[in-house]
Design a protein around this motif. Structure first.
Motif, PDB file in Angstrom:
ATOM      1  N   HIS A 161      15.480  -2.465 -10.315  1.00  0.00           N
ATOM      2  CA  HIS A 161      14.549  -2.870 -10.762  1.00  0.00           C
ATOM      3  C   HIS A 161      13.913  -1.818 -11.660  1.00  0.00           C
ATOM      4  N   ARG A 162      13.028  -2.264 -12.499  1.00  0.00           N
ATOM      5  CA  ARG A 162      12.695  -1.163 -13.571  1.00  0.00           C
ATOM      6  C   ARG A 162      11.042  -1.089 -13.357  1.00  0.00           C
ATOM      7  N   VAL A 163      10.682  -0.082 -13.686  1.00  0.00           N
ATOM      8  CA  VAL A 163       9.113   0.252 -13.769  1.00  0.00           C
ATOM      9  C   VAL A 163       8.486  -0.444 -14.674  1.00  0.00           C
ATOM     10  N   GLU A 164       7.677  -1.641 -14.582  1.00  0.00           N
ATOM     11  CA  GLU A 164       6.888  -2.350 -15.606  1.00  0.00           C
ATOM     12  C   GLU A 164       5.518  -1.559 -16.104  1.00  0.00           C
ATOM     13  N   PRO A 183      -3.461   4.425 -12.742  1.00  0.00           N
ATOM     14  CA  PRO A 183      -3.731   5.439 -11.681  1.00  0.00           C
ATOM     15  C   PRO A 183      -3.964   4.675 -10.325  1.00  0.00           C
ATOM     16  N   ARG A 184      -4.109   3.206 -10.180  1.00  0.00           N
ATOM     17  CA  ARG A 184      -4.680   2.414  -9.199  1.00  0.00           C
ATOM     18  C   ARG A 184      -3.172   1.775  -8.662  1.00  0.00           C
ATOM     19  N   GLU A 185      -2.537   1.441  -9.725  1.00  0.00           N
ATOM     20  CA  GLU A 185      -1.284   0.722  -9.279  1.00  0.00           C
ATOM     21  C   GLU A 185       0.117   0.875 -10.286  1.00  0.00           C
ATOM     22  N   VAL A 186       1.359   0.561  -9.465  1.00  0.00           N
ATOM     23  CA  VAL A 186       2.287   0.571 -10.292  1.00  0.00           C
ATOM     24  C   VAL A 186       3.156  -0.706  -9.987  1.00  0.00           C
ATOM     25  N   VAL A 187       3.800  -1.195 -11.114  1.00  0.00           N
ATOM     26  CA  VAL A 187       4.281  -2.636 -10.756  1.00  0.00           C
ATOM     27  C   VAL A 187       5.884  -2.464 -11.309  1.00  0.00           C
ATOM     28  N   ILE A 188       6.701  -3.045 -10.299  1.00  0.00           N
ATOM     29  CA  ILE A 188       8.229  -2.769 -10.569  1.00  0.00           C
ATOM     30  C   ILE A 188       8.592  -4.278 -10.657  1.00  0.00           C
ATOM     31  N   GLY A 189       9.740  -4.595 -11.348  1.00  0.00           N
ATOM     32  CA  GLY A 189      10.437  -6.040 -11.449  1.00  0.00           C
ATOM     33  C   GLY A 189      11.846  -5.836 -11.991  1.00  0.00           C
ATOM     34  N   PRO A 190      12.463  -7.156 -11.849  1.00  0.00           N
ATOM     35  CA  PRO A 190      13.895  -7.155 -12.411  1.00  0.00           C
ATOM     36  C   PRO A 190      13.736  -6.604 -13.969  1.00  0.00           C
ATOM     37  N   ASP A 191      15.030  -6.413 -14.316  1.00  0.00           N
ATOM     38  CA  ASP A 191      15.229  -6.054 -15.842  1.00  0.00           C
ATOM     39  C   ASP A 191      14.925  -7.301 -16.524  1.00  0.00           C
ATOM     40  N   ARG A 240      -2.658   2.230  -4.674  1.00  0.00           N
ATOM     41  CA  ARG A 240      -3.031   3.346  -3.885  1.00  0.00           C
ATOM     42  C   ARG A 240      -3.884   3.077  -2.619  1.00  0.00           C
ATOM     43  N   HIS A 241      -3.243   3.715  -1.669  1.00  0.00           N
ATOM     44  CA  HIS A 241      -4.128   3.616  -0.246  1.00  0.00           C
ATOM     45  C   HIS A 241      -4.235   5.170   0.208  1.00  0.00           C
ATOM     46  N   SER A 242      -5.453   5.517   0.515  1.00  0.00           N
ATOM     47  CA  SER A 242      -5.756   6.924   0.837  1.00  0.00           C
ATOM     48  C   SER A 242      -5.312   7.112   2.125  1.00  0.00           C
ATOM     49  N   GLY A 243      -5.248   6.303   3.155  1.00  0.00           N
ATOM     50  CA  GLY A 243      -4.977   6.587   4.392  1.00  0.00           C
ATOM     51  C   GLY A 243      -3.414   6.531   4.911  1.00  0.00           C
ATOM     52  N   GLU A 244      -3.241   6.989   6.119  1.00  0.00           N
ATOM     53  CA  GLU A 244      -1.958   6.547   6.633  1.00  0.00           C
ATOM     54  C   GLU A 244      -2.133   5.223   7.410  1.00  0.00           C
ATOM     55  N   THR A 245      -1.144   4.343   7.174  1.00  0.00           N
ATOM     56  CA  THR A 245      -0.859   3.314   8.059  1.00  0.00           C
ATOM     57  C   THR A 245      -0.790   3.296   9.476  1.00  0.00           C
ATOM     58  N   GLN A 246      -1.858   2.587  10.311  1.00  0.00           N
ATOM     59  CA  GLN A 246      -1.691   2.544  11.559  1.00  0.00           C
ATOM     60  C   GLN A 246      -1.067   1.678  12.196  1.00  0.00           C
ATOM     61  N   ASP A 249       0.812  -1.191   0.033  1.00  0.00           N
ATOM     62  CA  ASP A 249       0.047   0.045  -0.031  1.00  0.00           C
ATOM     63  C   ASP A 249       0.946   1.270   0.098  1.00  0.00           C
ATOM     64  N   ALA A 250       0.614   2.236  -0.716  1.00  0.00           N
ATOM     65  CA  ALA A 250       1.218   3.527  -0.858  1.00  0.00           C
ATOM     66  C   ALA A 250       0.232   4.814  -0.887  1.00  0.00           C
ATOM     67  N   VAL A 251       0.603   5.783  -0.418  1.00  0.00           N
ATOM     68  CA  VAL A 251      -0.130   7.083  -0.539  1.00  0.00           C
ATOM     69  C   VAL A 251       0.096   7.664  -1.835  1.00  0.00           C
ATOM     70  N   ASP A 252       1.497   7.304  -2.342  1.00  0.00           N
ATOM     71  CA  ASP A 252       1.876   7.915  -3.790  1.00  0.00           C
ATOM     72  C   ASP A 252       2.560   6.678  -4.160  1.00  0.00           C
ATOM     73  N   PRO A 253       1.778   5.682  -4.968  1.00  0.00           N
ATOM     74  CA  PRO A 253       2.457   4.539  -5.229  1.00  0.00           C
ATOM     75  C   PRO A 253       3.656   4.575  -6.471  1.00  0.00           C
ATOM     76  N   GLU A 254       3.309   5.598  -7.363  1.00  0.00           N
ATOM     77  CA  GLU A 254       4.271   5.908  -8.462  1.00  0.00           C
ATOM     78  C   GLU A 254       5.585   6.146  -7.633  1.00  0.00           C
ATOM     79  N   ARG A 255       5.723   7.301  -7.148  1.00  0.00           N
ATOM     80  CA  ARG A 255       6.734   7.662  -6.235  1.00  0.00           C
ATOM     81  C   ARG A 255       7.540   6.570  -5.427  1.00  0.00           C
ATOM     82  N   LEU A 256       6.743   6.116  -4.598  1.00  0.00           N
ATOM     83  CA  LEU A 256       7.318   4.924  -3.772  1.00  0.00           C
ATOM     84  C   LEU A 256       7.806   3.738  -4.572  1.00  0.00           C
ATOM     85  N   ALA A 257       7.017   3.353  -5.758  1.00  0.00           N
ATOM     86  CA  ALA A 257       7.640   2.224  -6.780  1.00  0.00           C
ATOM     87  C   ALA A 257       8.836   2.761  -7.234  1.00  0.00           C
TER      88      ALA A 257
END
Length: 108
Positions: free
Chosen positions: A19-22, A26-34, A45-51, A2-10
């Motif tokens: 890795h590379r961004v695959e 708008p909802r998800e970003v996938v990374i993996g090995p080259d 994408r997760h809208s809230g802060e993890t508790q 989960d991430a508030v800003d999935p693209e930035r964190l990915a």
């Protein structure tokens, strides 16, 4: 993950893991090995802060702990204050969104 800003964190984790961004949506970003292999990590994408403590905890074992520690802190990781022995073989860090992970000394 989960991430508030999935693209930035990915993109941050892609650089950490060499890795590379695959894919980006708008909802998800996938990374993996080259190369065509596994594992891949999906950042949702997760809208809230993890508790609670994050459920996924990566342990990285670079060839040079001190060099990798410096690189990750320069990239925006921060030290996490945990009760660990003075001679511990690991350091606990948090990524830009606060997910904890460890950097381990290489096996000798």
């Amino acid at each position: 993950m989960d991430a508030v800003d999935p693209e930035r964190l990915a993109r941050w984790w892609a650089e950490v893991l060499d890795h590379r961004v695959e894919s980006v949506s708008p909802r998800e970003v996938v990374i993996g090995p080259d190369i065509d292999g596994h594992p891949r990590i999906v950042f949702l994408r997760h809208s809230g802060e993890t508790q609670a403590k994050n459920r996924l905890h990566l342990d990285l074992r670079p060839d040079d702990l001190d060099g990798e520690l410096e690189r990750l802190v320069n990239m925006g990781a921060r030290h996490v204050d945990v009760d660990r022995p003075e001679d511990a073989a690991w350091v606990v860090l948090a990524d830009p969104e606060g997910n904890e992970f460890c950097i381990m000394r290489p096996h000798r």
